[in-house]
Design a protein around this motif. Sequence first.
Motif, PDB file in Angstrom:
ATOM      1  N   VAL A   1      43.146  86.583  39.319  1.00 62.95           N
ATOM      2  CA  VAL A   1      43.291  86.657  37.859  1.00 62.95           C
ATOM      3  C   VAL A   1      44.712  87.083  37.499  1.00 62.95           C
ATOM      4  O   VAL A   1      45.367  86.474  36.636  1.00 62.95           O
TER       5      VAL A   1
ATOM      6  N   GLN B   1      35.090  72.717  38.709  1.00 66.37           N
ATOM      7  CA  GLN B   1      36.198  73.672  38.836  1.00 66.37           C
ATOM      8  C   GLN B   1      37.158  73.293  39.969  1.00 66.37           C
ATOM      9  O   GLN B   1      38.381  73.265  39.764  1.00 66.37           O
TER      10      GLN B   1
ATOM     11  N   VAL C   1      41.091  79.821  36.062  1.00 66.00           N
ATOM     12  CA  VAL C   1      40.306  80.610  35.108  1.00 66.00           C
ATOM     13  C   VAL C   1      38.821  80.272  35.253  1.00 66.00           C
ATOM     14  O   VAL C   1      37.955  81.159  35.205  1.00 66.00           O
ATOM     15  N   MET C   2      38.522  78.987  35.446  1.00 68.97           N
ATOM     16  CA  MET C   2      37.128  78.568  35.624  1.00 68.97           C
ATOM     17  C   MET C   2      36.508  79.241  36.847  1.00 68.97           C
ATOM     18  O   MET C   2      35.361  79.690  36.822  1.00 68.97           O
TER      19      MET C   2
ATOM     20  N   ALA D   1      37.474  82.119  38.313  1.00 68.83           N
ATOM     21  CA  ALA D   1      37.302  83.543  38.068  1.00 68.83           C
ATOM     22  C   ALA D   1      36.098  83.808  37.172  1.00 68.83           C
ATOM     23  O   ALA D   1      35.314  84.737  37.424  1.00 68.83           O
ATOM     24  N   TRP D   2      35.928  82.987  36.135  1.00 65.87           N
ATOM     25  CA  TRP D   2      34.818  83.186  35.210  1.00 65.87           C
ATOM     26  C   TRP D   2      33.478  82.917  35.900  1.00 65.87           C
ATOM     27  O   TRP D   2      32.504  83.652  35.691  1.00 65.87           O
TER      28      TRP D   2
ATOM     29  N   ILE E   1      32.795  85.968  38.091  1.00 68.01           N
ATOM     30  CA  ILE E   1      32.460  87.161  37.316  1.00 68.01           C
ATOM     31  C   ILE E   1      31.065  87.046  36.727  1.00 68.01           C
ATOM     32  O   ILE E   1      30.301  88.020  36.693  1.00 68.01           O
ATOM     33  N   GLN E   2      30.694  85.840  36.266  1.00 68.37           N
ATOM     34  CA  GLN E   2      29.335  85.637  35.764  1.00 68.37           C
ATOM     35  C   GLN E   2      28.299  85.960  36.834  1.00 68.37           C
ATOM     36  O   GLN E   2      27.265  86.564  36.554  1.00 68.37           O
TER      37      GLN E   2
ATOM     38  N   ARG F   1      28.706  90.067  37.985  1.00 61.07           N
ATOM     39  CA  ARG F   1      28.534  91.181  37.054  1.00 61.07           C
ATOM     40  C   ARG F   1      27.326  92.018  37.497  1.00 61.07           C
ATOM     41  O   ARG F   1      26.374  91.481  38.095  1.00 61.07           O
TER      42      ARG F   1
END
Length: 452
Positions: free
Chosen positions: A31, A376, A434-435, A437-438, A441-442, A445
């Motif tokens: 990130v 991604q 970014v895709m 990392a997201w 993280i989803q 979490r």
Amino acid sequence: MSVDAWNIRAPSGGASALARGQLWLGVAALVGAGLLAVVLVLSRTPGASALFSSTNLFRAALVVHVDLSVLVWFMAFAGVLTSIVTPDRWVPMGWLAWALAALGTCLMLVSPFLDGAQPLLNNYIPVLDQGVFLAGLLACGAGFGMTLLRCLLLNGSGPEWPAGERALRQGVRLAALAGAMAWLAFGWTWLQLPATQGTAYFELLFWGPGHVLQFQHALLLGVAWLWLVHGLGAQPPVSQGRWLRWAVMLAAVPLAAVPVLYVVWPVGSPGHLAAFTELMQWGHLWMLPLGALVLTALPGVWRAAPSPQRSALLFSLLLFATGGVLAYMIRGVNVVVPAHYHGSIVGVTLAFMGLTYALLPLLGYRPVQAAWARWQPVVYGGGQLMHILGLAWSGGYGVQRKVAGAQQVLTTLPEKIGMGMMGLGGLIAIIGGVMFAWACIQSMRPRAVAEG
């Protein structure tokens, strides 16, 4: 051997927690590297580069971007895999190592905004000649070195493991050995070099260790490829575990030359520099048998259902091969050089991204379920391919490396087209990063961690 043996089984509690911690560190580094990549891409894109008049900003951003994306991300992912194969003992040592690496990463991130940050663009591990940055780099080195040491000292045994799993575990441990040798090479070099400063000093300091560390990344790349092949239900025609073990061992053979090179050629001598260059050029050819096993499985990979892992594997192979081809097109010091190593580095990164998707459920996280996740690697890999081809095109017209803005002296239309292609591809790749990392993280979490 059955096809379900081409992976490594889930780690136990303590090992799993350490692997999760290393994965969080790696994703956080990506990130940070992605945010800095925005500055780098815009600084070299015709039109937008006028917004970045400070050469020091570009150079400082470049230093930290490279160290986050190539050093911290790669070493943290090595920490994920070494934690998985290390027995569930000496866990406090593992967490101390992680804490040192995390602290070092934070210090490196803030150092460009403090006084006295002088960027030095030496190869392999560029530095900011500043106390805070160097302290952070030392902490990272100590932390990742302890992680590798723990893996090498705690040798687990599992006679019940299938031959394929034993081979992949062997590949991870040989990669840890390569990393440990890089750290020893660093210590040897540091003791031999005169205590000076500047780019030339750090170039020599990291020359040998940087070349050795590439073999760690290459071995883990091979492990990632084979693991992804298994996950996609593909299988090479030659599936005997002993062939895989021989292929993995052959990839590590060039490491035996490292002590010899240090004994024969004094640190910093022309012979020392040339010897390590040739070690990298010819040593990676020992990976060909391992790569051939992957290539023979490509028909099965191609027929596999679309998934993030499938896209990542295919683009990893494409980018890594492109980087290898571009290595033979280098003529002088121009942007063909970063085109070559971006191809190789991104090939490794894509393999690690694909394996991350496979590892998330293994580490107790929810599998990535977003439909867009399978695109991604296509977005990231496609953007990076455009980025490096634009660099290669521009390098053919003599555009120099490690410069930005007006210093690039883009005078002809082909030069501007090439660097414009580079900029567009870089921005697309940032979106792909970014895709990734997201998506992670989803899945990662806290409430996504599986119960128990």
